[in-house]
Design a protein around this motif. Structure first.
Motif, mmCIF file in Angstrom:
data_model
loop_
_atom_site.group_PDB
_atom_site.id
_atom_site.type_symbol
_atom_site.label_atom_id
_atom_site.label_comp_id
_atom_site.label_asym_id
_atom_site.label_seq_id
_atom_site.Cartn_x
_atom_site.Cartn_y
_atom_site.Cartn_z
ATOM 1 N N ARG A 111 57.322 3.794 9.523
ATOM 2 C CA ARG A 111 58.279 2.582 10.051
ATOM 3 C C ARG A 111 59.218 1.516 9.708
ATOM 4 N N VAL A 112 58.706 1.723 8.582
ATOM 5 C CA VAL A 112 59.500 1.168 7.371
ATOM 6 C C VAL A 112 60.711 2.031 6.850
ATOM 7 N N ARG A 113 60.711 2.771 6.493
ATOM 8 C CA ARG A 113 61.546 4.286 6.086
ATOM 9 C C ARG A 113 62.251 4.228 7.694
ATOM 10 N N ALA A 114 62.435 3.918 8.293
ATOM 11 C CA ALA A 114 62.755 3.967 10.087
ATOM 12 C C ALA A 114 63.495 2.625 10.522
ATOM 13 N N LEU A 115 63.047 1.545 9.939
ATOM 14 C CA LEU A 115 63.938 -0.107 9.634
ATOM 15 C C LEU A 115 64.745 0.394 8.400
ATOM 16 N N CYS A 116 64.696 0.617 7.198
ATOM 17 C CA CYS A 116 65.708 0.603 6.325
ATOM 18 C C CYS A 116 66.722 1.503 6.652
ATOM 19 N N ARG A 117 66.515 2.590 7.494
ATOM 20 C CA ARG A 117 67.646 3.178 7.934
ATOM 21 C C ARG A 117 68.790 2.381 8.737
ATOM 22 N N ARG A 118 68.030 2.023 9.699
ATOM 23 C CA ARG A 118 68.302 1.554 10.667
ATOM 24 C C ARG A 118 69.474 0.189 10.283
ATOM 25 N N ALA A 119 68.779 -0.648 9.399
ATOM 26 C CA ALA A 119 70.009 -1.538 8.821
ATOM 27 C C ALA A 119 70.773 -1.053 8.125
ATOM 28 N N GLN A 120 71.006 0.345 8.055
ATOM 29 C CA GLN A 120 71.855 0.313 6.882
ATOM 30 C C GLN A 120 72.964 1.510 7.638
ATOM 31 N N PRO A 121 74.153 1.465 7.028
ATOM 32 C CA PRO A 121 75.399 2.186 7.832
ATOM 33 C C PRO A 121 75.013 3.629 8.174
ATOM 34 N N ALA A 122 75.679 4.602 9.298
ATOM 35 C CA ALA A 122 75.144 5.855 9.626
ATOM 36 C C ALA A 122 75.489 6.847 8.659
ATOM 37 N N ARG A 123 74.232 7.410 7.934
ATOM 38 C CA ARG A 123 74.772 8.506 6.830
ATOM 39 C C ARG A 123 74.470 9.876 7.899
ATOM 40 N N PRO A 124 74.760 10.542 6.629
ATOM 41 C CA PRO A 124 74.395 12.337 7.721
ATOM 42 C C PRO A 124 73.512 12.690 6.390
ATOM 43 N N PRO A 125 72.536 13.102 7.992
ATOM 44 C CA PRO A 125 70.971 13.612 7.299
ATOM 45 C C PRO A 125 71.109 14.019 5.338
ATOM 46 N N GLU A 126 72.040 15.606 5.619
ATOM 47 C CA GLU A 126 72.473 16.002 3.938
ATOM 48 C C GLU A 126 73.139 15.590 3.309
ATOM 49 N N LEU A 127 72.991 15.638 2.416
ATOM 50 C CA LEU A 127 74.008 15.216 1.154
ATOM 51 C C LEU A 127 74.077 16.331 0.940
ATOM 52 N N LYS A 128 75.842 16.796 0.042
ATOM 53 C CA LYS A 128 75.904 17.496 -0.455
ATOM 54 C C LYS A 128 77.026 17.510 -1.637
ATOM 55 N N VAL A 129 76.994 17.510 -2.346
ATOM 56 C CA VAL A 129 78.029 17.416 -3.703
ATOM 57 C C VAL A 129 77.837 18.741 -4.364
ATOM 58 N N GLY A 130 78.880 20.028 -4.993
ATOM 59 C CA GLY A 130 78.865 20.840 -5.705
ATOM 60 C C GLY A 130 77.979 21.990 -5.112
ATOM 61 N N ASP A 131 76.935 22.208 -5.718
ATOM 62 C CA ASP A 131 75.674 23.399 -5.501
ATOM 63 C C ASP A 131 74.837 22.141 -5.720
ATOM 64 N N LEU A 132 74.505 20.611 -5.354
ATOM 65 C CA LEU A 132 73.312 19.920 -5.079
ATOM 66 C C LEU A 132 73.699 19.595 -3.999
ATOM 67 N N GLU A 133 72.415 20.081 -2.736
ATOM 68 C CA GLU A 133 72.031 19.568 -1.890
ATOM 69 C C GLU A 133 71.205 18.199 -1.493
ATOM 70 N N VAL A 134 70.609 17.246 -1.452
ATOM 71 C CA VAL A 134 69.759 17.063 -0.804
ATOM 72 C C VAL A 134 69.615 16.227 0.842
ATOM 73 N N ASP A 135 67.928 16.411 0.970
ATOM 74 C CA ASP A 135 67.872 16.385 3.004
ATOM 75 C C ASP A 135 66.851 15.249 2.576
ATOM 76 N N LEU A 136 67.684 13.729 2.762
ATOM 77 C CA LEU A 136 66.893 12.909 3.092
ATOM 78 C C LEU A 136 66.123 12.968 4.453
ATOM 79 N N PRO A 137 65.323 13.565 5.419
ATOM 80 C CA PRO A 137 64.677 12.879 5.785
ATOM 81 C C PRO A 137 63.331 13.836 5.157
ATOM 82 N N ARG A 138 63.330 14.775 5.002
ATOM 83 C CA ARG A 138 62.502 15.375 3.863
ATOM 84 C C ARG A 138 62.325 15.158 2.510
#
Length: 225
Positions: A111-138
């Motif tokens: 619940r806390v994680r969901a509320l924190c994300r609600r307060a932040q600007p919309a962001r994609p669930p996955e981020l990629k920079v070069g060969d570096l990938e971050v899956d935020l939900p997981r």
């Protein structure tokens, strides 16, 4: 993500704080309404978790005051007051969520994680920079397809750098987002953590040191999925 806990129970407050820190949050603990109000005036939080009954009153007072001031900061009320009238009163005063004691820490964290994300600007669930990938939900990080094992704090710092790819992120900004008052901001805690993160990510080093300012994750072809 930085969370303020308002809980005067000498056993429950530290336990909640410890559990949320284990989940990757920076956490400050307040014992009174006055203490919580002061901390809210000097720090930028992503969420507040507040017990209703604290020594100097009902946290609905704090919640209502911040709503009147125009604050949209998410509030989760954590309390043993479990009647329908109690829950309705919480929502009418501007609460975003309500969790009854006793509770499961896994549910509180979600619940806390969901509320924190609600307060932040919309962001994609996955981020990629070069060969570096971050899956935020997981909360998974891969480099060149290889799954990496990062600590909660390392993940938090990497997330900030990737969300601001190409920008210089100062040490102060990293501390404000990723550490709480236990982070010793005047020490070299950020530099030590960046060193650990660099070793986890391996060569070539994707993090640039901008002397006198902070750090930058640079990639001319950076893209976000």
């Amino acid at each position: 993500m930085r969370v303020l806990i308002l809980e005067d129970d000498p056993e429950l407050g530290p336990v909640i704080s410890a559990r949320l820190r284990e989940a990757g949050f920076a956490v400050d603990l307040a014992l009174t309404l006055a203490d919580a109000d002061f901390r809210l005036s000097i720090h930028a939080y992503d969420c507040v978790v507040a017990d209703r009954a604290v020594p100097d009153g009902d946290s609905l007072r704090l919640l209502a005051a911040h709503r009147r001031a125009g604050s949209a900061l998410p509030f989760l009320l954590l309390t043993a007051l479990d009647t329908v009238a109690d829950r309705v009163a919480g929502f009418e005063h501007g609460a975003d969520d309500y969790l009854i004691k006793p509770f499961a820490f896994a549910e509180l964290t979600a619940r806390v994680r969901a509320l924190c994300r609600r307060a932040q600007p919309a962001r994609p669930p996955e981020l990629k920079v070069g060969d570096l990938e971050v899956d935020l939900p997981r909360r998974r990080v891969r480099r060149a397809g290889v799954l990496l094992s990062l600590t909660a704090k390392e993940f938090a710092v990497l997330e900030v750098l990737m969300l601001r790819v190409g920008e210089v992120v100062t040490r102060t900004e990293l501390i404000e987002h990723c550490w709480d008052e236990m982070g010793e901001p005047m020490s070299n805690v950020v530099d030590v953590l960046i060193g650990q993160l660099r070793r986890r990510l391996g060569p070539p080093d994707p993090i640039e040191t901008v002397r006198g300012f902070g750090y930058r994750l640079a990639d001319a072809e950076a893209q976000r999925c």
